[in-house]
Design a protein around this motif. Structure first.
Motif, mmCIF file in Angstrom:
data_model
loop_
_atom_site.group_PDB
_atom_site.id
_atom_site.type_symbol
_atom_site.label_atom_id
_atom_site.label_comp_id
_atom_site.label_asym_id
_atom_site.label_seq_id
_atom_site.Cartn_x
_atom_site.Cartn_y
_atom_site.Cartn_z
ATOM 1 N N SER A 183 66.931 51.342 -0.661
ATOM 2 C CA SER A 183 67.832 50.242 -1.022
ATOM 3 C C SER A 183 69.253 50.777 -1.078
ATOM 4 C CB SER A 183 67.427 49.647 -2.375
ATOM 5 O OG SER A 183 67.362 50.658 -3.367
ATOM 6 N N CYS A 184 70.233 49.878 -1.044
ATOM 7 C CA CYS A 184 71.625 50.322 -1.020
ATOM 8 C C CYS A 184 72.527 49.246 -1.618
ATOM 9 C CB CYS A 184 72.071 50.668 0.399
ATOM 10 S SG CYS A 184 71.782 49.336 1.592
ATOM 11 N N ALA A 185 73.721 49.645 -2.027
ATOM 12 C CA ALA A 185 74.701 48.719 -2.599
ATOM 13 C C ALA A 185 76.088 49.329 -2.448
ATOM 14 C CB ALA A 185 74.391 48.447 -4.072
ATOM 15 N N TRP A 186 77.089 48.462 -2.535
ATOM 16 C CA TRP A 186 78.483 48.878 -2.355
ATOM 17 C C TRP A 186 79.232 48.875 -3.678
ATOM 18 C CZ3 TRP A 186 80.910 50.245 2.247
ATOM 19 C CH2 TRP A 186 80.197 50.000 3.431
ATOM 20 N N PHE A 187 80.240 49.772 -3.780
ATOM 21 C CA PHE A 187 81.226 49.688 -4.842
ATOM 22 C C PHE A 187 82.363 48.793 -4.364
ATOM 23 C CE2 PHE A 187 78.824 53.057 -6.664
ATOM 24 C CZ PHE A 187 79.107 53.008 -8.020
ATOM 25 N N PRO A 188 83.165 48.230 -5.290
ATOM 26 C CA PRO A 188 84.135 47.193 -4.912
ATOM 27 C C PRO A 188 85.236 47.642 -3.970
ATOM 28 C CG PRO A 188 84.358 47.803 -7.237
ATOM 29 C CD PRO A 188 83.102 48.407 -6.748
#
Length: 518
Positions: A314-319
Motif C-alpha cells: 500500500s502507499c500514500a502521499w504527503f501533502p
C-alpha cells in the motif's frame, strides 16, 4: 403581563423579551436604526442592558473609577471574566494617563491596582513594556478624536467579553438562523447540493441529488477491476486490475469519462493506487510486488519503489507531493518513506513490526494511519511520534479518509464499516451495515457534499450508500454482475460516483435525470 415571563412558540421555548431584544440588535446591525429605536420605544425593551448603558457612558466620558466600580458591582460575573474586563479598562486608563503626560499616575495604577488583579506576571510585564514604549515615542500626540475611537474599541471588546444578559453576542439572530438551517441540512437524508437555502420553507432534498443511475460503463480492463479512485481535482479517474494494468481516465466537462493512458509495466495484478495531492502523478502498487510512479499527462513511469527485500502492499502521499510512504505486506519490513526520485528518507521497521495492510496520510502531513496485522489501526503523529492504537474484533480489509481529515472508515469482513475520528475522541466507532462482505477486500469511501455520505461495494454485486450523520442506508444500486470491489466519489462533482467490479467493468453513476453516455 411582565415581558420577561411571556413565552412564544408552540412549545413555549422562546422568551418574548429575548426575541425582541435580538431583533432590535439585528435591525441596528443591518442599518435600520430608526426602526430599531422605534421598536425599543414600543416594546419597552432595550438592546443594551442598563448595566451596559451605564458602563458605556462611563467609558466614553473617561470616568475610569466609576467604570471599575460598575464592573466590580456585577455580582453574577465570574472572577475570570471580571479580571479580564478590568484589565482592558486599566489598559485604556493607563494609555490615556500617559497620553496627557501623567506618568506617575500611570505607574501607580500599574503597581497598586493592575498587579492585584491576579493576572499572570507575563501580562503585567507586557503592559509595563507597553508603557515604556509609549514614553519613548512621546505618545502625547493623540488628539481627542483618536482617544474617543480607542474608547469605542474598548467597548466593542467588552461587549464581546461580557456574558448575557449584560451584553448580547454579536449577530445573535443571524447565528440562530444559520444554526437552524445547518440543522436542517444535517437532518436532510439526501443533502448533496450547494444551492442556497430559503428561510421561507423548511429544507429538504430528494433522491435527484444522488448518483443512482448508471450513465456509463467502462470496459477497458480485461479482468477483475480491483480499485478505482478519482483525482483530488475530480478531473481524472484511475483504475487498477487483475489484468496487471492501471488505466488513467479523463473526466470531460460534460461528465463523460474517456481513457487517457494504459499503464502496463507491472508483472502482477495492480492492487493499489494513490494520486499525488497535486494530481500530477499516480502511484500504482503491484500485488506482492513493487510500487511505480507515473507522470499523469505523459503516462510514463518515472520511478520504481521497493524490491525483493521490500514488497510494497500500500502507499500514500504527503501533502508536498514529493514525499510518499509505502507499507510492506511482509512482516518486519514496516513502512518506508521516499522522495519521488526514490531517495529513502525514513523507515519504520523492526522484528515486531507486523505487515501493513493499508495506510493513509492526513492532508496536513501530521498523521500516518496504518492498518496492522488485520485487526489493529495505528494513528501515528509523525511530528511528535505520539501514537494511538485502535483494536477491532474482526479483520480489517481497507481504510479511507474523509476529505476534511477528521474521520476515517475501515471495512471489516464482519459485514460492517466502522467510522473513527482521528483526534481520538470516539470511545466506540459509528457503525454502518447492510452490505455483504465475508471473503474479499472491499473498499468504501466518503463522498458527496462535505463528505456527507459513505459508499461501499459489496459481494452481492451492488453499491450501498449511507447517510453519514444518521447511519441510515439510503440507496442500494444494482447493475454490476459480480462483486463490487471498490467505489470512489468524485470530490468536485458531488453527484458522480464510480464503482469497480469483478465483472471487468467500471460503472459511472449520476442522478437519474442525467443523460446516459455512450
Amino acid at each position: 403581563m411582565d415581558n420577561s415571563s411571556m413565552r412564544l412558540g408552540p412549545r413555549g421555548l422562546v422568551k418574548r423579551h429575548e426575541l425582541v431584544r435580538i431583533i432590535i440588535q439585528c435591525l441596528y446591525s443591518l442599518g435600520y436604526s430608526r426602526s430599531a429605536s422605534t421598536l425599543e420605544i414600543e416594546s419597552g425593551i432595550r438592546c443594551k442592558s442598563m448595566e451596559l448603558e451605564l458602563l458605556s457612558s462611563q467609558i466614553l466620558n473617561g470616568n475610569w473609577d466609576d467604570s471599575i466600580n460598575t464592573l466590580n458591582s456585577l455580582g453574577f460575573l465570574v472572577d475570570d471574566l471580571r479580571t479580564s474586563a478590568l484589565f482592558l479598562v486599566f489598559k485604556q486608563c493607563l494609555l490615556e494617563y500617559l497620553n496627557r503626560g501623567d506618568d506617575s499616575l500611570a505607574l501607580s495604577v500599574l503597581r497598586k491596582r493592575v498587579s492585584k488583579l491576579g493576572i499572570t506576571m507575563e501580562k503585567v510585564q507586557n503592559l509595563a513594556s507597553t508603557i515604556l514604549s509609549f514614553q519613548e515615542i512621546e505618545l502625547g500626540v493623540m488628539n481627542d478624536n483618536v482617544v474617543q475611537e480607542l474608547r469605542r474599541q474598548l467597548l466593542i471588546e467588552l461587549e464581546k467579553l461580557l456574558p448575557p444578559p449584560i451584553a448580547l453576542p454579536g449577530g445573535r439572530l443571524e447565528h440562530l438562523i444559520e444554526t437552524a438551517v445547518t440543522s436542517q441540512f444535517d437532518l436532510c437524508m439526501y443533502h448533496n447540493s450547494l444551492g442556497e437555502a430559503s428561510l421561507y420553507e423548511d429544507h429538504s432534498c430528494g433522491r435527484d441529488q444522488m448518483p443512482t443511475e448508471t450513465v456509463q460503463i467502462l470496459t477497458e480492463h480485461r479482468n477483475e477491476v480491483w480499485v478505482v479512485q478519482f483525482s483530488h481535482n475530480g478531473e481524472y479517474l484511475a483504475s487498477s486490475s487483475y489484468d496487471c494494468t492501471a488505466v488513467i481516465w479523463k473526466v470531460r466537462e460534460d461528465g463523460k469519462v474517456i481513457p487517457m493512458h494504459s499503464l502496463q509495466s507491472h508483472q502482477r495484478p495492480v492492487s493499489f493506487i494513490a494520486w499525488s495531492p497535486d494530481d500530477l502523478r499516480l502511484l500504482t502498487c503491484g500485488n506482492e510486488e513493487v510500487a511505480k510512479l507515473w507522470d499523469v499527462e505523459a503516462g510514463a513511469c518515472e520511478c520504481t519503489f521497493g524490491d525483493r527485500d521490500f514488497v510494497v502492499g500500500s502507499c500514500a502521499w504527503f501533502p508536498d507531493s514529493n514525499r510518499l510512504v509505502c507499507g510492506s505486506s511482509h512482516t518486519e519490513k514496516g513502512i518506508c518513506m521516499w522522495d519521488r526520485n526514490g531517495t529513502e528518507i525514513k523507515v519504520w521497521r523492526g522484528p515486531r513490526m507486523p505487515k501493513i495492510l493499508d495506510l493513509a496520510v492526513t492532508s496536513d502531513g501530521e498523521n500516518l494511519i496504518c492498518v496492522l496485522s488485520e485487526r489493529e489501526i495505528r494513528v501515528l503523529n509523525v511530528v511528535t511520534n505520539a501514537e494511538r492504537l485502535i483494536s477491532e474484533e474482526h479483520p480489517i480489509t481497507s481504510l479511507s479518509l474523509s476529505a476534511d481529515n477528521k474521520f476515517f472508515i475501515v471495512n471489516l469482513n464482519s459485514q460492517e464499516i466502522h467510522l473513527w475520528d482521528i483526534a481520538g475522541d470516539f470511545k466506540k466507532p459509528i457503525r454502518y451495515f447492510g452490505h455483504r462482505q465475508r471473503k474479499y477486500v472491499i473498499r468504501s469511501c466518503f463522498g458527496g457534499l462535505n463528505s456527507g455520505f459513505i459508499a461501499s461495494g459489496s459481494e452481492d454485486s451492488r453499491v450501498y450508500i449511507w447517510n453519514r450523520q444518521n447511519t441510515r442506508l439510503i440507496e442500494v444500486l444494482s447493475g454490476h454482475k459480480m462483486t463490487v470491489n471498490c467505489v470512489s466519489w468524485n470530490p468536485r462533482r458531488h453527484k458522480m460516483l464510480a464503482s469497480a467490479s469483478d465483472d471487468h467493468s467500471i460503472r459511472i453513476w449520476m442522478p437519474s435525470a442525467t443523460k446516459k453516455m455512450s
